[in-house]
Write an enzyme that holds these catalytic residues in place. Structure first.
Site, mmCIF file in Angstrom:
data_model
loop_
_atom_site.group_PDB
_atom_site.id
_atom_site.type_symbol
_atom_site.label_atom_id
_atom_site.label_comp_id
_atom_site.label_asym_id
_atom_site.label_seq_id
_atom_site.Cartn_x
_atom_site.Cartn_y
_atom_site.Cartn_z
ATOM 1 N N SER A 95 -9.933 -0.666 7.171
ATOM 2 C CA SER A 95 -9.446 -0.379 5.656
ATOM 3 C C SER A 95 -8.580 -1.738 5.313
ATOM 4 C CB SER A 95 -8.386 0.611 5.638
ATOM 5 O OG SER A 95 -9.184 1.922 5.606
ATOM 6 N N LYS A 142 0.875 -1.275 0.103
ATOM 7 C CA LYS A 142 0.003 0.055 -0.032
ATOM 8 C C LYS A 142 0.995 1.300 0.205
ATOM 9 C CE LYS A 142 -3.581 2.056 2.884
ATOM 10 N NZ LYS A 142 -4.889 1.926 4.039
ATOM 11 N N SER A 180 -9.705 1.904 3.173
ATOM 12 C CA SER A 180 -8.887 2.689 2.237
ATOM 13 C C SER A 180 -7.955 1.705 1.355
ATOM 14 C CB SER A 180 -8.092 3.667 3.184
ATOM 15 O OG SER A 180 -7.254 3.174 3.954
HETATM 16 N N1 GLN Z 1 -13.274 4.359 6.534
HETATM 17 C C1 GLN Z 1 -12.731 4.883 7.669
HETATM 18 C C2 GLN Z 1 -12.012 6.227 7.532
HETATM 19 O O1 GLN Z 1 -12.580 6.809 6.685
HETATM 20 C C3 GLN Z 1 -11.342 4.017 8.211
HETATM 21 C C4 GLN Z 1 -10.185 4.118 7.299
HETATM 22 C C5 GLN Z 1 -9.182 3.263 7.634
HETATM 23 O O2 GLN Z 1 -8.959 1.988 8.553
HETATM 24 N N2 GLN Z 1 -7.906 3.528 7.260
HETATM 25 O O3 GLN Z 1 -11.431 6.657 8.379
#
Ligand code: GLN
Length: 484
Positions: A175, A76, A151
């Protein structure tokens, strides 16, 4: 070749049936053929990947190679990679080339794996659909009109379409697990502190944790072996021995006590997703587990609590991006204030700005007690009720996400609807617990995910449970037809 497990690839490499250079080229070719459509990669590192593969082939020849030597993977784009752009999918870091490797990158390289490239993601990991990326949205390989989740959507799409055998992700509120669910992968968010955060660009430091996004539990266990462990450069990493996560994969599930929180099966859960989860649970009963309904009554507090804590921490973490030290700098600033303001206004996207504003607000004098302090108290309640549950059951199961993959653009105008995509995953980050998502079937042709939550440092047990399930089901072997 791209549908083989890591163990199968390892065996082929060790027997000399394929070289790492050939294998790496195979995946680079797949990326070339499919990335325009999926947008899963921000950077492809062809030259360095082939050089790493050649070095791996030397080790394989000299018999100094390990289990993972020569197997390609993807990171990532939140992990710092020396000499390679590390953008976090933000215009702010579009030109940032890291001067050092993250610990995770260093460890995986030390295991001999080959880095194919850096995967797309939501900007600074803020999002659930991979639509906040400066480099454009990632498409779900199961249906390219739909989101892959976020994400870590680029890693999810890359592994689901078999453009990489395995990838890393990070999980602050879901995410790793939510995109794994939407793309039919096996993803594990370990216990907070299990894996070093050094060199992993910080979103919300008390919640962020790295983990594997894999095609199956055995592959995830192998990458966990390579990624985990204490790191003196991360004061929140825990000094605790790393077990061999593959050693317990086949343990019996006889007598395993599974808790089903009634709050995870209520309003908002798509009935077709619910049906696949119920079928999966029955499979565990056949494997010898016992099922018990439990209650996690403060579940409804998780999303609001998270959206105070995470923005508060991100507003502080992202303050270092000021146009002076890192990344984007506005042209011809009038004065220092103008430099800060314009660099940040130009460099950050809308969702990141929204979080910074919320975070700055909840931390400001006069509001701190009303919001941040209250959120910390709620966080404690949520952790405590998990611990109570673990007095009665060994693991907790439920859906990973309330729906299957939604359409691109469907939730982009409604941040709260987007935030609810993580309703079942966020509590475990607040509590620091490990959680996993595994393929559990399909609803109208789209994958669903079963979530398994364990107590602290129970990653081995989660992988064991996932592996046993994958011995008796085939969901994880399904690949989208266009990428088979
Ligand atoms: N969807 C959540 C957010 O927008 C979690 C994102 C994540 O785990 N990095 O913060």
């Amino acid at each position: 070749m791209h549908n083989k497990t890591l163990s199968e690839l390892s065996e082929m490499l060790h027997k000399g049936e394929v070289t790492s250079v050939e294998l790496t080229r195979h995946f680079l070719d797949r990326i070339k053929a499919h990335n325009t459509e999926l947008n899963a990669f921000i950077s492809v590192c062809e030259e360095s990947a082939l050089a790493q593969a050649a070095a791996a082939d030397e080790q394989l020849k000299n018999k100094t190679a390990g289990k993972l030597t020569g197997i390609p993977m993807a990171h990532k784009d939140i992990f710092c990679t020396k000499g390679v752009r590390t953008s976090c999918a933000s215009k702010m870091l579009d030109s940032f080339v890291s001067p050092y490797d993250a610990t995770v990158v260093e460890k995986i390289a030390a295991s001999g794996m080959v880095m194919l490239g850096k995967t797309n993601m939501d900007e600074f990991a803020m999002g659930s659909s991979n639509e906040t990326s400066y480099y454009g949205p990632v498409k779900n390989p199961w249906d390219t009109d739909r989101v892959p989740g976020g994400s870590s959507g680029g890693s999810a799409a890359a592994v689901a379409a078999r453009l990489a055998p395995i990838a890393t992700g990070t999980d602050t509120g879901g995410s790793i697990r939510q995109p794994s669910s939407l793309c039919n992968l096996t993803g594990l968010k370990p216990t907070y502190g299990r894996i070093s955060r050094y060199g992993m660009i910080a979103f919300a430091s008390s919640l962020d944790q790295a983990g594997p996004m894999a095609a199956n539990a055995e592959d995830a266990a192998l990458l966990m072996n390579a990624m985990s462990g204490f790191d003196e450069r991360d004061s929140t990493s825990v000094e605790r021995e790393v077990p061999d996560y593959t050693a317990t994969l086949n343990d019996s599930l006889e007598g395993l006590r599974i808790g089903l929180p009634k709050e995870y099966f209520g309003e908002g859960l798509d009935p077709q997703v619910a049906a696949t989860i119920e079928t999966a649970i029955k499979e565990f009963e056949k494997l010898g587990a016992t099922i018990k309904e439990i209650s996690l009554p403060n579940t409804h507090l998780a999303v609001p609590t998270y959206y105070v804590v995470a923005p508060a921490e991100c507003s502080s973490n992202l303050s270092r991006m000021d146009g002076v030290r890192f990344g984007h700098r506005a042209e011809n600033p009038r004065d220092l204030q103008d430099l800060y303001q314009r660099s940040r206004s130009e460099g950050f996207g809308a969702e990141v700005k929204r979080r910074i504003m919320i975070g700055t607000y909840v931390l400001s004098a006069g509001y701190y007690d009303a919001y941040y302090l209250k959120a910390q108290q709620c966080r404690r309640l949520i952790s405590d009720e998990f611990q109570q549950a673990f007095n009665e059951v060994d693991v907790i199961m439920g859906p990973t996400a309330p729906t299957t993959a939604f359409k691109l653009g469907e939730k982009t105008d409604d941040p709260v609807a987007m935030y609810l995509a993580d309703i079942y995953t966020i509590s475990t980050n607040l509590a620091g617990l490990p959680g996993m998502s595994i393929p559990a079937g399909f609803a109208e042709g789209l994958p669903t995910g079963l979530q398994i939550i364990g107590n602290y440092f129970d990653e081995g047990r989660l992988l064991n449970i996932a592996h046993r399930y994958q011995q008796v089901t085939n969901w994880h072997k399904q690949v989208p037809a266009a990428f088979a």
